[in-house]
Design a protein around this motif. Sequence first.
Motif, PDB file in Angstrom:
ATOM      1  N   GLY A   1       0.798  -1.216   0.000  1.00 28.36           N
ATOM      2  CA  GLY A   1       0.000   0.000   0.000  1.00 28.36           C
ATOM      3  C   GLY A   1       0.829   1.263   0.000  1.00 28.36           C
ATOM      4  O   GLY A   1       0.312   2.359   0.202  1.00 28.36           O
ATOM      5  N   LYS A   2       2.145   1.131  -0.222  1.00 31.54           N
ATOM      6  CA  LYS A   2       3.037   2.291  -0.256  1.00 31.54           C
ATOM      7  C   LYS A   2       3.707   2.391  -1.618  1.00 31.54           C
ATOM      8  O   LYS A   2       3.648   1.472  -2.426  1.00 31.54           O
ATOM      9  CB  LYS A   2       4.087   2.190   0.847  1.00 31.54           C
ATOM     10  CG  LYS A   2       3.513   2.275   2.251  1.00 31.54           C
ATOM     11  CD  LYS A   2       4.607   2.346   3.288  1.00 31.54           C
ATOM     12  CE  LYS A   2       4.034   2.521   4.685  1.00 31.54           C
ATOM     13  NZ  LYS A   2       5.094   2.679   5.715  1.00 31.54           N
ATOM     14  N   GLN A   3       4.383   3.519  -1.853  1.00 30.51           N
ATOM     15  CA  GLN A   3       5.073   3.724  -3.125  1.00 30.51           C
ATOM     16  C   GLN A   3       6.235   2.739  -3.286  1.00 30.51           C
ATOM     17  O   GLN A   3       6.754   2.185  -2.313  1.00 30.51           O
ATOM     18  CB  GLN A   3       5.650   5.145  -3.176  1.00 30.51           C
ATOM     19  CG  GLN A   3       4.653   6.258  -3.406  1.00 30.51           C
ATOM     20  CD  GLN A   3       5.353   7.595  -3.474  1.00 30.51           C
ATOM     21  OE1 GLN A   3       5.856   8.086  -2.467  1.00 30.51           O
ATOM     22  NE2 GLN A   3       5.394   8.188  -4.655  1.00 30.51           N
ATOM     23  N   THR A   4       6.649   2.563  -4.525  1.00 29.58           N
ATOM     24  CA  THR A   4       7.882   1.806  -4.771  1.00 29.58           C
ATOM     25  C   THR A   4       9.052   2.509  -4.104  1.00 29.58           C
ATOM     26  O   THR A   4       9.081   3.734  -3.999  1.00 29.58           O
ATOM     27  CB  THR A   4       8.152   1.717  -6.287  1.00 29.58           C
ATOM     28  OG1 THR A   4       8.194   3.044  -6.833  1.00 29.58           O
ATOM     29  CG2 THR A   4       7.083   0.906  -6.993  1.00 29.58           C
ATOM     30  N   TRP A   5       9.998   1.715  -3.624  1.00 28.08           N
ATOM     31  CA  TRP A   5      11.213   2.229  -2.986  1.00 28.08           C
ATOM     32  C   TRP A   5      10.876   3.216  -1.856  1.00 28.08           C
ATOM     33  O   TRP A   5      11.565   4.212  -1.648  1.00 28.08           O
ATOM     34  CB  TRP A   5      12.138   2.929  -3.998  1.00 28.08           C
ATOM     35  CG  TRP A   5      12.200   2.338  -5.359  1.00 28.08           C
ATOM     36  CD1 TRP A   5      11.832   2.918  -6.528  1.00 28.08           C
ATOM     37  CD2 TRP A   5      12.678   1.034  -5.705  1.00 28.08           C
ATOM     38  NE1 TRP A   5      12.040   2.066  -7.582  1.00 28.08           N
ATOM     39  CE2 TRP A   5      12.559   0.885  -7.108  1.00 28.08           C
ATOM     40  CE3 TRP A   5      13.174  -0.048  -4.982  1.00 28.08           C
ATOM     41  CZ2 TRP A   5      12.920  -0.262  -7.795  1.00 28.08           C
ATOM     42  CZ3 TRP A   5      13.538  -1.195  -5.655  1.00 28.08           C
ATOM     43  CH2 TRP A   5      13.416  -1.297  -7.044  1.00 28.08           C
ATOM     44  N   SER A   6       9.814   2.942  -1.132  1.00 31.93           N
ATOM     45  CA  SER A   6       9.283   3.895  -0.149  1.00 31.93           C
ATOM     46  C   SER A   6      10.343   4.445   0.806  1.00 31.93           C
ATOM     47  O   SER A   6      10.466   5.664   0.977  1.00 31.93           O
ATOM     48  CB  SER A   6       8.174   3.215   0.666  1.00 31.93           C
ATOM     49  OG  SER A   6       7.731   4.032   1.713  1.00 31.93           O
ATOM     50  N   ASP A   7      11.123   3.567   1.449  1.00 34.17           N
ATOM     51  CA  ASP A   7      12.092   4.038   2.446  1.00 34.17           C
ATOM     52  C   ASP A   7      13.242   4.805   1.812  1.00 34.17           C
ATOM     53  O   ASP A   7      13.813   5.708   2.432  1.00 34.17           O
ATOM     54  CB  ASP A   7      12.646   2.852   3.256  1.00 34.17           C
ATOM     55  CG  ASP A   7      11.647   2.365   4.292  1.00 34.17           C
ATOM     56  OD1 ASP A   7      10.553   2.966   4.407  1.00 34.17           O
ATOM     57  OD2 ASP A   7      11.945   1.376   4.983  1.00 34.17           O
TER      58      ASP A   7
END
Length: 361
Positions: free
Chosen positions: A254-260
């Motif tokens: 549920g988060k963007q790609t490469w979030s961190d």
Amino acid sequence: MPSAHPAEDTAQTARTVPDTDIAALLERGRALSTPVLRAAVDRLAAPMDTVAAYHFGWIDAAGNPSHGDGGKAVRPALALLSAEAAGAEPEVGVPGAVAVELVHNFSLLHDDLMDGDEQRRHRDTVWKVHGPAQAILVGDALFALANELLLELGTVEAGRAARRLTTATRKLIDGQAQDISFEHRERVTVEECLEMEGNKTGALLACAVSIGAVLGGADDRTADILESYGHHLGLAFQAVDDLLGIWGDPESTGKQTWSDLRQRKKSLPVVAALAADGPASARLGELLAADAKSIDFDTFSEEEFAVRAALIEEAGGREWTAQEARRQHAVAIGALDRVDMPREVREQLVALADFVVVRKR
């Protein structure tokens, strides 16, 4: 695009647990705690009650009833098992389960705002929909409700449980402060990262798996050992979360790609990669140092983040983190041998630990 689910990297040594067993444990936690959680949220003044209901997935942004994803409910499940580990009925752990869940969601509301996250559980975050002020106020209110629910029980055990919860909350906040400070440093040691994650994630899981036992009359020794299980389980949980934060599938997380990487987080894979010797580690260090000073960072392409993720993997950060998740998982399971509890309860705690290590979101 990110590769396949990184939590699968940790599945090699974890026991296979039938999904139905885990689903039943998590559903029991939800079924027993949700009515009490809803009643607690109903105490909030408008519009905080509505904002909180949106956050928990009970209504949509327009106020219509919704069946949104309310999270995995691992902490409530642990709190109920904790009560049973002390020989009490699972219902004894419900106030603790709800209190821990309130504190957990207090942290999520604030974290989403501080991190600038626009999505959680496949929906817009509270600050994005209702504004930063409401995210702060509702988070504060949930923290106050958590202590109110415990203390209004009026028992010695409730007072002991509240002390453990407030200590865990303080450690959680310490961890968030450490996490934010790391974003502005070029280097963070693995030991510092583990300390931060032990505070940010381990402390509340440790509280969840002891609070029900305390409410059930367990002595401090038993509660402390259960906390040890929860602390190491939290470290395993966070290690998997760190893998998902870089290589997780957005459809699952549920988060963007490469979030961190987008948030410049010094998570375990990054820190472990930077601590390694070799050209990939050196190149990664150069890129991240330049990123910290770049005025164009917010416009980086997918390819630029993919390069950084590939360097982390080449330097060994991904594999080291997967191994650390397995190690912490083993330490958590070992702690259970020091508590005299029903065999079925121990098996269920082991099953939840396995679930945490092999999860995909």
